[in-house]
Design a protein around this motif. Structure first.
Motif, short mmCIF file in Angstrom:
data_model
loop_
_atom_site.label_atom_id
_atom_site.label_comp_id
_atom_site.label_asym_id
_atom_site.label_seq_id
_atom_site.Cartn_x
_atom_site.Cartn_y
_atom_site.Cartn_z
N GLY A 262 0.78 -1.23 0.00
CA GLY A 262 0.00 0.00 0.00
C GLY A 262 0.82 1.27 0.00
O GLY A 262 0.24 2.37 -0.08
N GLN A 263 2.14 1.20 0.07
CA GLN A 263 2.98 2.40 0.10
C GLN A 263 3.56 2.68 -1.27
O GLN A 263 3.77 1.77 -2.08
N ASP A 264 3.82 3.96 -1.52
CA ASP A 264 4.45 4.39 -2.78
C ASP A 264 3.67 3.87 -3.98
O ASP A 264 4.22 3.29 -4.92
N GLN A 265 2.36 4.09 -3.99
CA GLN A 265 1.49 3.56 -5.04
C GLN A 265 1.73 4.31 -6.35
O GLN A 265 1.76 5.55 -6.38
N VAL A 266 1.88 3.54 -7.42
CA VAL A 266 2.17 4.09 -8.73
C VAL A 266 1.31 3.38 -9.77
O VAL A 266 1.13 2.17 -9.71
N GLY A 267 0.75 4.15 -10.70
CA GLY A 267 0.05 3.59 -11.84
C GLY A 267 0.83 3.87 -13.12
O GLY A 267 1.51 4.90 -13.23
N SER A 268 0.75 2.95 -14.08
CA SER A 268 1.47 3.12 -15.33
C SER A 268 0.51 3.05 -16.50
O SER A 268 -0.50 2.34 -16.46
N MET A 269 0.83 3.79 -17.56
CA MET A 269 0.11 3.76 -18.82
C MET A 269 1.12 3.49 -19.92
O MET A 269 2.04 4.27 -20.14
N VAL A 270 0.97 2.35 -20.59
CA VAL A 270 1.86 1.95 -21.67
C VAL A 270 1.05 1.96 -22.97
O VAL A 270 -0.10 1.54 -22.99
N VAL A 271 1.67 2.46 -24.04
CA VAL A 271 0.97 2.64 -25.31
C VAL A 271 1.65 1.82 -26.40
O VAL A 271 2.87 1.87 -26.54
N ARG B 58 5.11 2.53 -28.16
CA ARG B 58 5.30 3.95 -28.43
C ARG B 58 5.79 4.59 -27.12
O ARG B 58 5.00 5.14 -26.35
N LYS B 59 7.09 4.49 -26.87
CA LYS B 59 7.61 4.80 -25.54
C LYS B 59 7.53 6.27 -25.17
O LYS B 59 7.50 6.61 -23.98
N ASP B 60 7.50 7.15 -26.16
CA ASP B 60 7.38 8.56 -25.82
C ASP B 60 5.99 8.90 -25.30
O ASP B 60 5.77 10.01 -24.79
N ALA B 61 5.02 7.98 -25.44
CA ALA B 61 3.66 8.21 -24.94
C ALA B 61 3.41 7.53 -23.60
O ALA B 61 2.32 7.62 -23.06
N ASP C 104 3.21 -7.27 -19.89
CA ASP C 104 4.54 -7.34 -19.28
C ASP C 104 5.26 -6.00 -19.34
O ASP C 104 5.96 -5.61 -18.39
N GLU C 105 5.10 -5.28 -20.44
CA GLU C 105 5.73 -3.97 -20.57
C GLU C 105 5.12 -2.99 -19.58
O GLU C 105 5.82 -2.18 -18.95
N SER C 106 3.79 -3.06 -19.38
CA SER C 106 3.13 -2.18 -18.42
C SER C 106 3.59 -2.49 -17.00
O SER C 106 3.84 -1.58 -16.20
N HIS C 107 3.72 -3.79 -16.69
CA HIS C 107 4.18 -4.19 -15.36
C HIS C 107 5.62 -3.70 -15.13
O HIS C 107 5.96 -3.20 -14.06
N ARG C 108 6.49 -3.89 -16.14
CA ARG C 108 7.87 -3.44 -16.00
C ARG C 108 7.96 -1.94 -15.77
O ARG C 108 8.71 -1.47 -14.90
N PHE C 109 7.18 -1.19 -16.52
CA PHE C 109 7.22 0.27 -16.41
C PHE C 109 6.71 0.73 -15.06
O PHE C 109 7.28 1.63 -14.44
N ALA C 110 5.64 0.08 -14.56
CA ALA C 110 5.07 0.47 -13.27
C ALA C 110 6.02 0.16 -12.13
O ALA C 110 6.24 0.98 -11.24
N ILE C 111 6.62 -1.03 -12.15
CA ILE C 111 7.48 -1.41 -11.03
C ILE C 111 8.78 -0.61 -11.04
O ILE C 111 9.35 -0.33 -9.99
N THR C 112 9.25 -0.21 -12.22
CA THR C 112 10.45 0.63 -12.28
C THR C 112 10.19 1.98 -11.62
O THR C 112 11.00 2.48 -10.83
N LYS C 113 9.05 2.58 -11.93
CA LYS C 113 8.70 3.86 -11.32
C LYS C 113 8.47 3.70 -9.82
O LYS C 113 8.89 4.55 -9.03
N HIS C 114 7.83 2.59 -9.42
CA HIS C 114 7.58 2.37 -8.00
C HIS C 114 8.88 2.23 -7.23
O HIS C 114 9.05 2.81 -6.15
N ARG C 115 9.83 1.47 -7.76
CA ARG C 115 11.11 1.29 -7.07
C ARG C 115 11.87 2.61 -6.96
O ARG C 115 12.51 2.87 -5.94
N ARG C 116 11.77 3.42 -8.01
CA ARG C 116 12.44 4.72 -7.97
C ARG C 116 11.82 5.60 -6.87
O ARG C 116 12.53 6.28 -6.12
N ARG C 117 10.49 5.57 -6.79
CA ARG C 117 9.81 6.38 -5.78
C ARG C 117 10.10 5.87 -4.38
O ARG C 117 10.33 6.64 -3.45
N ARG C 118 10.10 4.55 -4.22
CA ARG C 118 10.40 3.95 -2.92
C ARG C 118 11.83 4.26 -2.50
O ARG C 118 12.11 4.58 -1.34
#
Length: 669
Positions: free
Chosen positions: A440-449, A456-459, A591-605
């Motif tokens: 429940g801590q450092d909650q992050v949502g990701s949007m992958v396109v 489309r990584k710039d989006a 899998d790309e969405s999960h990778r992107f979300a967990i990367t941001k979460h780890r950075r925030r944590r």
């Protein structure tokens, strides 16, 4: 689609001067940028009978809704402005070359306190020196391994360096003499930097002084009967000779040149370049482009030179007070030559680009000296061009093979997805959402396109989840509701022409395109399909969120356990065949969405866990904190310092020093 006659300007209103023009679509996005010696002659060609236009040009003029132009004084100015606008707007109908692969560079981080040698694929940092690009990583690794015998510059990461420094014990490379171990003080900071500069000079080609020095040391050691040291110098010389042998002489006259060869077929074009400096090949690179129209080779070559040299960084800073200028390096025979990352005197091409004299003048202006643009017809340069052309032909063949399989697979995946989900058309833009947190801590949502079946990584976007009270959300369904609401509220506001601030407090204006720049806004495109990571509860929550906002977009969920596809309202999931291309695409997206979300979460944590008491002091940003800690070494020593001592740190005046002293005093008590 707009009728070109509805926005065609009057012929008499179009100037006959040189200039640059932009076609825009109905939403204001720039879709094509071009230049012309005579704007009237060029633009009237677009508004002739559409049957006489190439299909891609015909598509462009029917997609456009307006055309604008800017008059300039010379053709060179038109060339420069055209490249600037293409780079800024990335128009969909312009030819843009893409690297056929990501090339590795050998980098020396001269901007660090203790320079480091490493391999990278992004040559961007201004305070680093880059050598290459090279074709194989293993070749660079072998080169580094050989060079470290003579230039034992550190290669470890910052974390390894700090750990060795704290333990007072070097890593394995220090024990086997592949590193001079500045981490434990075996070499001074100045001497270590001198080693890094020697390495840079050797890689630039100034090798003879190093070879002479090693030969003299070997003879002196032998004369002094120190045969062990003499043997080490002999092995060092052999290592450097091996490095030099890999870089054979291709032009005996020591020419500095970039050699471009273009090979085309009906659908694609491939370009290869050899960077020749001092007569030797210092690096290679390749590009590929889809030929969606009948653009002639001379126009493709012109676009390539624009893109390559328009993006080229400034020449690197000279080493040890050597004079600046284009001839800032020397070859194996101590012949002055241009650095690889600068424009050489000669640019050799397989086909003369259109407006060749204009491009030659433009390149001369960028270089600050004359540049010769020519097609070699005979002699060693023509033979070298044949080698470069053969490389381009092989790259084109490989690209064709990959392209055929990739396009077939992607098209089949999108068609299967549309059929399995009963969509009206293939979903060309798919957005996938995922949530990541730790209890429940450092909650992050990701949007992958994904667009046309590829990322489309710039989006990509991430969302820091706050919840109604600012303390986060209670569960994943509430988190998904917040992410979707924030994303689609912004989309609806832009589509409806509203102005205001979004939930992040960022001001936005009406329409999907910025009226000032013409660039698309953050959330300006509506997806054809929304995918959420999860089962029926998550997909039903997502559907309820979109229905509550009045957004009519298809939604599905993909469960991890059995790879089940859930459709809102259906009691049972849709099971796609394990060999289905559509299932593979959904898995890749999830899998790309999960990778992107967990990367941001780890950075925030990680940022939360590494907070310092200095972070709470107003006016003390990251740069000043770094200067403060570099000066004192630790927060504990800052606490023990007086207000006057703190004020001596660059960037911190008496007022801020007093505030730091007061805050740290409060923290200490």
């Amino acid at each position: 689609m707009a009728d070109p006659s509805t926005y065609r300007p009057r012929t008499g209103d179009i100037p006959t001067d040189p200039g640059v023009y932009r076609f825009r679509d109905a939403e204001g996005r720039v879709i094509y940028v071009g230049k012309a010696k005579n704007l009237r002659n060029r633009l009237t060609n677009y508004f002739q009978d559409p049957a006489n236009l190439h299909p891609r040009t015909q598509q462009m003029v029917f997609t456009a809704a307006s055309v604008q132009w800017t008059v300039v004084a010379t053709e060179v100015e038109a060339l420069t402005l055209e490249f600037t606008w293409i780079k800024e707007f990335d128009p969909r109908f312009n030819v843009m070359y893409r690297d056929d692969k990501s090339y590795p560079y050998l980098a020396v981080t001269m901007g660090e306190q203790h320079p480091r040698v490493h391999i990278t694929r992004e040559a961007r940092r201004k305070d680093s020196r880059y050598f290459g690009p090279y074709t194989q990583v293993w070749a660079i690794r072998e080169t580094i391994d050989l060079l470290l015998r003579v230039f034992p510059v550190r290669t470890c990461s910052a974390g390894v360096f700090r750990r060795a420094e704290a333990q007072g014990r070097p890593c394995l490379l220090g024990y086997i003499d592949k590193c001079s171990a500045p981490c434990v003080g075996r070499i001074s900071e100045a001497d270590h930097r001198s080693l890094a500069e020697d390495l840079c000079e050797f890689m630039e080609g100034r090798t003879r002084p190093v070879m002479r020095r090693l030969e003299e040391e070997m003879r002196e050691a032998s004369a002094a009967l120190d045969f062990e040291r003499a043997a080490r110098r002999r092995d060092d010389l052999a290592a450097l000779e091996k490095v030099l042998q890999r870089n054979a002489m291709v032009l005996d006259d020591g020419t500095d040149a970039d050699v471009f060869a273009l090979v085309t077929d009906e659908l694609d074009a491939a370009v290869h370049v050899f960077h020749v400096r001092g007569g030797r090949i210092r690096g290679t690179r390749g590009w590929v482009v889809d030929r969606a129209d009948d653009t002639p080779p001379d126009a493709l070559m012109a676009r390539l030179l624009q893109q390559v040299y328009g993006d080229m960084p400034k020449a690197p800073r000279p080493l040890r007070g050597r004079p600046t200028g284009q001839a800032d390096a020397t070859s194996v025979d101590d012949v002055a030559h241009t650095p690889t990352q600068a424009i050489p005197r000669d640019v050799l091409v397989s086909v003369m680009p259109e407006d060749g004299p204009v491009i030659e003048e433009w390149l001369s202006g960028l270089r600050g000296a004359r540049v010769r643009l020519r097609v070699p017809r005979r002699g060693p340069k023509a033979q070298l061009m044949g080698t470069v052309r053969e490389n381009a032909a092989q790259a084109l063949q490989l690209h064709r093979t990959r392209r055929a399989g990739d396009l077939t697979q992607r098209s089949r995946a999108l068609e299967e997805l549309a059929e399995d989900l009963d969509l009206p058309a293939a979903p060309l833009r798919i957005e996938c959402y995922d949530i990541s947190h730790t209890q429940g801590q450092d909650q992050v949502g990701s949007m992958v396109v994904f667009e046309d079946g590829v990322p489309r990584k710039d989006a990509y976007r991430t969302f820091n989840l706050r919840g109604p009270d600012g303390n986060g959300v209670p569960d994943d369904t509430a988190a998904m509701d917040e992410v979707l609401h924030r994303r689609f509220a912004r989309l609806l506001a832009e589509e409806s022409g509203l102005e205001g601030e979004d939930e992040d407090g960022v001001a936005f204006q009406s329409g999907p395109v910025d009226a000032g720049t013409g660039r698309p806004r953050r959330f300006s495109y509506r997806p054809d399909l929304v995918v959420v990571d999860g089962g029926l509860p998550q997909v039903n929550a997502a559907r309820a969120t979109l229905d509550g906002m009045g957004v009519d977009i298809a939604v599905i969920g993909l469960a991890k356990r059995l790879e089940e596809v859930w459709v809102p309202g259906d009691e049972f999931p849709l099971i796609l065949p394990r060999s289905s291309a559509a299932l593979y695409l959904l898995q890749h997206l999830r899998d790309e969405s999960h990778r992107f979300a967990i990367t941001k979460h780890r950075r925030r944590r990680g940022a939360r866990q590494t907070r310092s008491v200095l972070d709470d002091i107003p006016g003390l940003g990251p740069a000043r904190q770094k200067a403060l800690l570099r000066h004192f070494g630790s927060v504990k020593r800052v606490r023990a310092a007086t207000e006057e001592q703190i004020a001596e740190v660059p960037g911190i005046g008496p007022q801020l020093a007093a505030l730091i002293r007061a805050r740290l005093g409060d923290a200490r008590t």
